[in-house]
Design a protein around this motif. Structure first.
Motif, PDB file in Angstrom:
ATOM      1  N   ASP A 169       0.881  -1.015   0.070  1.00 15.53           N
ATOM      2  CA  ASP A 169      -0.039   0.026   0.028  1.00 15.53           C
ATOM      3  C   ASP A 169       0.914   1.090  -0.178  1.00 15.53           C
ATOM      4  O   ASP A 169       0.439   2.390  -0.464  1.00 15.53           O
ATOM      5  N   TRP A 170       2.098   1.306   0.333  1.00 18.85           N
ATOM      6  CA  TRP A 170       2.968   2.418   0.510  1.00 18.85           C
ATOM      7  C   TRP A 170       3.235   2.726  -1.056  1.00 18.85           C
ATOM      8  O   TRP A 170       3.103   3.892  -1.514  1.00 18.85           O
ATOM      9  N   THR A 171       3.337   1.428  -1.916  1.00 20.84           N
ATOM     10  CA  THR A 171       3.380   1.944  -3.339  1.00 20.84           C
ATOM     11  C   THR A 171       2.495   2.326  -4.031  1.00 20.84           C
ATOM     12  O   THR A 171       2.376   3.349  -4.877  1.00 20.84           O
ATOM     13  N   MET A 172       1.205   1.519  -3.447  1.00 19.51           N
ATOM     14  CA  MET A 172      -0.210   2.350  -4.114  1.00 19.51           C
ATOM     15  C   MET A 172      -0.402   3.580  -3.861  1.00 19.51           C
ATOM     16  O   MET A 172      -0.608   4.764  -4.655  1.00 19.51           O
ATOM     17  N   MET A 173       0.347   4.196  -2.578  1.00 19.52           N
ATOM     18  CA  MET A 173      -0.028   5.694  -2.383  1.00 19.52           C
ATOM     19  C   MET A 173       0.765   6.509  -2.769  1.00 19.52           C
ATOM     20  O   MET A 173       0.585   7.568  -3.171  1.00 19.52           O
ATOM     21  N   GLU A 174       2.226   5.932  -3.358  1.00 24.18           N
ATOM     22  CA  GLU A 174       3.018   6.788  -3.928  1.00 24.18           C
ATOM     23  C   GLU A 174       2.832   6.979  -5.379  1.00 24.18           C
ATOM     24  O   GLU A 174       3.262   7.643  -6.028  1.00 24.18           O
ATOM     25  N   THR A 175       2.042   5.782  -6.141  1.00 25.57           N
ATOM     26  CA  THR A 175       1.908   5.823  -7.564  1.00 25.57           C
ATOM     27  C   THR A 175       0.769   6.229  -8.119  1.00 25.57           C
ATOM     28  O   THR A 175       0.572   7.177  -8.797  1.00 25.57           O
ATOM     29  N   LYS A 176      -0.574   5.413  -7.654  1.00 21.47           N
ATOM     30  CA  LYS A 176      -1.626   5.630  -8.227  1.00 21.47           C
ATOM     31  C   LYS A 176      -2.770   5.200  -7.291  1.00 21.47           C
ATOM     32  O   LYS A 176      -2.843   4.209  -6.859  1.00 21.47           O
ATOM     33  N   LEU A 177      -3.223   6.397  -6.588  1.00 25.76           N
ATOM     34  CA  LEU A 177      -4.218   6.157  -5.566  1.00 25.76           C
ATOM     35  C   LEU A 177      -5.573   5.580  -6.333  1.00 25.76           C
ATOM     36  O   LEU A 177      -6.012   5.885  -7.290  1.00 25.76           O
ATOM     37  N   GLU A 178      -6.442   4.610  -5.382  1.00 21.12           N
ATOM     38  CA  GLU A 178      -7.499   3.946  -5.800  1.00 21.12           C
ATOM     39  C   GLU A 178      -8.474   4.796  -5.697  1.00 21.12           C
ATOM     40  O   GLU A 178      -9.513   5.066  -6.645  1.00 21.12           O
ATOM     41  N   PHE A 179      -8.499   5.558  -4.854  1.00 22.68           N
ATOM     42  CA  PHE A 179      -9.564   6.874  -4.448  1.00 22.68           C
ATOM     43  C   PHE A 179      -8.886   8.137  -4.183  1.00 22.68           C
ATOM     44  O   PHE A 179      -7.884   7.908  -3.400  1.00 22.68           O
ATOM     45  N   ASP A 180      -9.430   9.067  -4.420  1.00 29.01           N
ATOM     46  CA  ASP A 180      -8.834  10.303  -4.054  1.00 29.01           C
ATOM     47  C   ASP A 180     -10.292  11.370  -3.972  1.00 29.01           C
ATOM     48  O   ASP A 180     -11.069  11.308  -4.620  1.00 29.01           O
ATOM     49  N   THR A 181      -9.964  12.538  -3.033  1.00 32.57           N
ATOM     50  CA  THR A 181     -10.900  13.642  -2.879  1.00 32.57           C
ATOM     51  C   THR A 181     -10.132  14.733  -2.279  1.00 32.57           C
ATOM     52  O   THR A 181      -9.432  14.398  -1.608  1.00 32.57           O
ATOM     53  N   PRO A 182     -10.521  15.870  -2.663  1.00 30.77           N
ATOM     54  CA  PRO A 182      -9.874  17.142  -1.608  1.00 30.77           C
ATOM     55  C   PRO A 182     -10.021  17.131  -0.341  1.00 30.77           C
ATOM     56  O   PRO A 182      -9.486  17.695   0.541  1.00 30.77           O
ATOM     57  N   LEU A 183     -11.198  16.171   0.026  1.00 30.74           N
ATOM     58  CA  LEU A 183     -11.501  16.393   1.322  1.00 30.74           C
ATOM     59  C   LEU A 183     -10.699  15.263   2.294  1.00 30.74           C
ATOM     60  O   LEU A 183     -10.608  15.438   3.565  1.00 30.74           O
ATOM     61  N   PRO A 187      -1.332  11.663   1.198  1.00 32.42           N
ATOM     62  CA  PRO A 187      -0.750  10.492   1.685  1.00 32.42           C
ATOM     63  C   PRO A 187       0.575  10.910   2.358  1.00 32.42           C
ATOM     64  O   PRO A 187       1.474  11.738   1.796  1.00 32.42           O
ATOM     65  N   PRO A 188       0.994  10.108   3.422  1.00 28.24           N
ATOM     66  CA  PRO A 188       2.224  10.407   4.092  1.00 28.24           C
ATOM     67  C   PRO A 188       3.365   9.976   3.195  1.00 28.24           C
ATOM     68  O   PRO A 188       3.201   8.988   2.375  1.00 28.24           O
ATOM     69  N   LYS A 189       4.466  10.491   3.426  1.00 26.40           N
ATOM     70  CA  LYS A 189       5.931   9.961   2.702  1.00 26.40           C
ATOM     71  C   LYS A 189       6.285   8.555   3.428  1.00 26.40           C
ATOM     72  O   LYS A 189       5.980   8.387   4.560  1.00 26.40           O
ATOM     73  N   ARG A 190       6.702   7.630   2.601  1.00 24.79           N
ATOM     74  CA  ARG A 190       7.055   6.352   2.793  1.00 24.79           C
ATOM     75  C   ARG A 190       7.866   6.362   4.241  1.00 24.79           C
ATOM     76  O   ARG A 190       8.906   7.216   3.909  1.00 24.79           O
ATOM     77  N   ASP A 191       7.497   5.569   5.049  1.00 24.84           N
ATOM     78  CA  ASP A 191       8.367   5.617   6.294  1.00 24.84           C
ATOM     79  C   ASP A 191       8.502   4.103   6.850  1.00 24.84           C
ATOM     80  O   ASP A 191       9.458   3.530   6.150  1.00 24.84           O
ATOM     81  N   VAL A 192       7.865   3.608   7.623  1.00 25.19           N
ATOM     82  CA  VAL A 192       8.257   2.319   7.988  1.00 25.19           C
ATOM     83  C   VAL A 192       7.141   1.224   7.115  1.00 25.19           C
ATOM     84  O   VAL A 192       5.982   1.438   7.208  1.00 25.19           O
ATOM     85  N   SER A 193       7.816   0.354   6.633  1.00 22.69           N
ATOM     86  CA  SER A 193       7.155  -0.463   5.503  1.00 22.69           C
ATOM     87  C   SER A 193       7.191  -1.888   6.138  1.00 22.69           C
ATOM     88  O   SER A 193       8.378  -2.654   6.607  1.00 22.69           O
TER      89      SER A 193
END
Length: 326
Positions: A169-183, A187-193
């Motif tokens: 899911d870090w990779t998903m958050m970094e590359t292509k979100l499944e869902f998104d909204t301005p609300l 995503p946080p920056k990759r930290d502990v994986s």
């Protein structure tokens, strides 16, 4: 800017449990679908009906409702509360954050929709419970949807909290979100994986990391101990419930496999507390209101009930997959 139509679809992705009437299949299902739905209803009994909402996906005429995410976020947050001596609820009516206290600080599980909620609901909620938000050392993000990671940056920036998520899911958050909204917060920056089988330890507390793919392919369902006085119970938070990913049989099969595997893990470990990151599934708000100092703790379901909950989810998923393959 995300369109309102897309926004409504995103709301449906995560909060379908808020509108959780028992499903009714609109036409006669195939024998296989009917068998799985009957098994789900049987496992649900009279106390786990919230999970039966998943069975609506097995109706070929079912169209997912389109809840208004903005309206859901405006529902007044319920009072925070203590479920166990070391486990606290600091969430909203529809999405939950849980705080686990340890000998060396606090672990949060999920971080709400955005930084404003993280401050208003979580930080202030911790303070009202007599807990110090500065002691939030770790935030475990169960999966890469914004209603769970949206407030993580608040804790990372203000308190230097470490953010934990699965490698997938870090990779998903970094590359292509499944869902998104301005609300939702960014995503946080990759930290502990982490990967399946890892452990997250803070002070005297260890969280077992169980990866339960389906809702996202890197969903984390953490397992940990909770305490009430001298009593200790094994607890699990199911990290992602809804079938929010469209008609993808391979992904639904992953969900089926994950619920079946988790049922065995829960049996082996004697899990008797089963909570969610959405109040619509676990009824955490009502349980907190019903909890008394001298009565039985409503969060302790017992191992057989935890088994039934996982069975309901598994059977609803199998019913949906059977429909897709018919």
């Amino acid at each position: 800017m995300t369109s309102r139509r897309a926004l409504l679809k995103m709301g449906c992705a995560c909060c379908v449990a808020l509108a959780a009437p028992a499903y009714a299949v609109a036409q006669t299902p195939s024998p296989e679908v009917a068998q799985h739905l009957a098994a789900a209803r049987g496992a649900a009994g009279s106390d786990l009906g919230a999970y039966l909402v998943l069975g609506r996906s097995a109706d070929p005429n079912f169209k997912a409702p389109a809840p208004d995410l903005e309206a859901l976020m405006k529902i007044p947050a319920p009072p925070p509360g203590r479920a166990f001596d070391n486990l606290y609820f600091v969430g909203s009516k529809w999405v939950s954050t849980w705080a686990i206290t340890t000998s060396d600080g606090i672990i949060l599980i999920d971080a709400m929709d955005n930084e404003e909620e993280a401050e208003r609901i979580v930080e202030n909620g911790l303070k009202s419970l007599g807990l110090d938000p500065a002691k939030v050392k770790t935030v475990i993000v169960t999966h890469g949807h914004g209603d769970h990671y949206g407030g993580a940056n608040f804790f990372a920036q203000k308190y230097q909290s470490r953010i934990v998520a699965s490698d997938v899911d870090w990779t998903m958050m970094e590359t292509k979100l499944e869902f998104d909204t301005p609300l939702w917060g960014r995503p946080p920056k990759r930290d502990v994986s982490v990967v399946d089988g890892d452990k997250v330890t803070l002070g005297d507390t260890t969280i077992d990391i169980l990866i339960t793919p389906g809702h996202t392919m890197g969903t984390i369902s953490p397992i940990f101990d909770v305490r009430s006085g001298s009593q200790k119970h094994r607890a699990m938070l199911w990290g992602g419930t809804a079938f929010n990913f469209g008609k993808k049989p391979e992904r639904l099969q992953a969900y089926i496999d994950a619920t079946a595997r988790t049922r065995e893990v829960a049996k082996q470990q004697g899990v008797e507390v089963f909570i969610s990151n959405h109040n619509g599934y676990d009824g955490a708000v009502d349980k907190l209101a019903a909890k008394t100092g001298d009565g039985p703790n409503p969060f302790v379901l017992g191992a057989p009930t935890v088994q039934r909950a996982l069975t309901v989810m598994n059977e609803c998923a199998q019913a949906t997959l059977a429909l897709w393959k018919s």
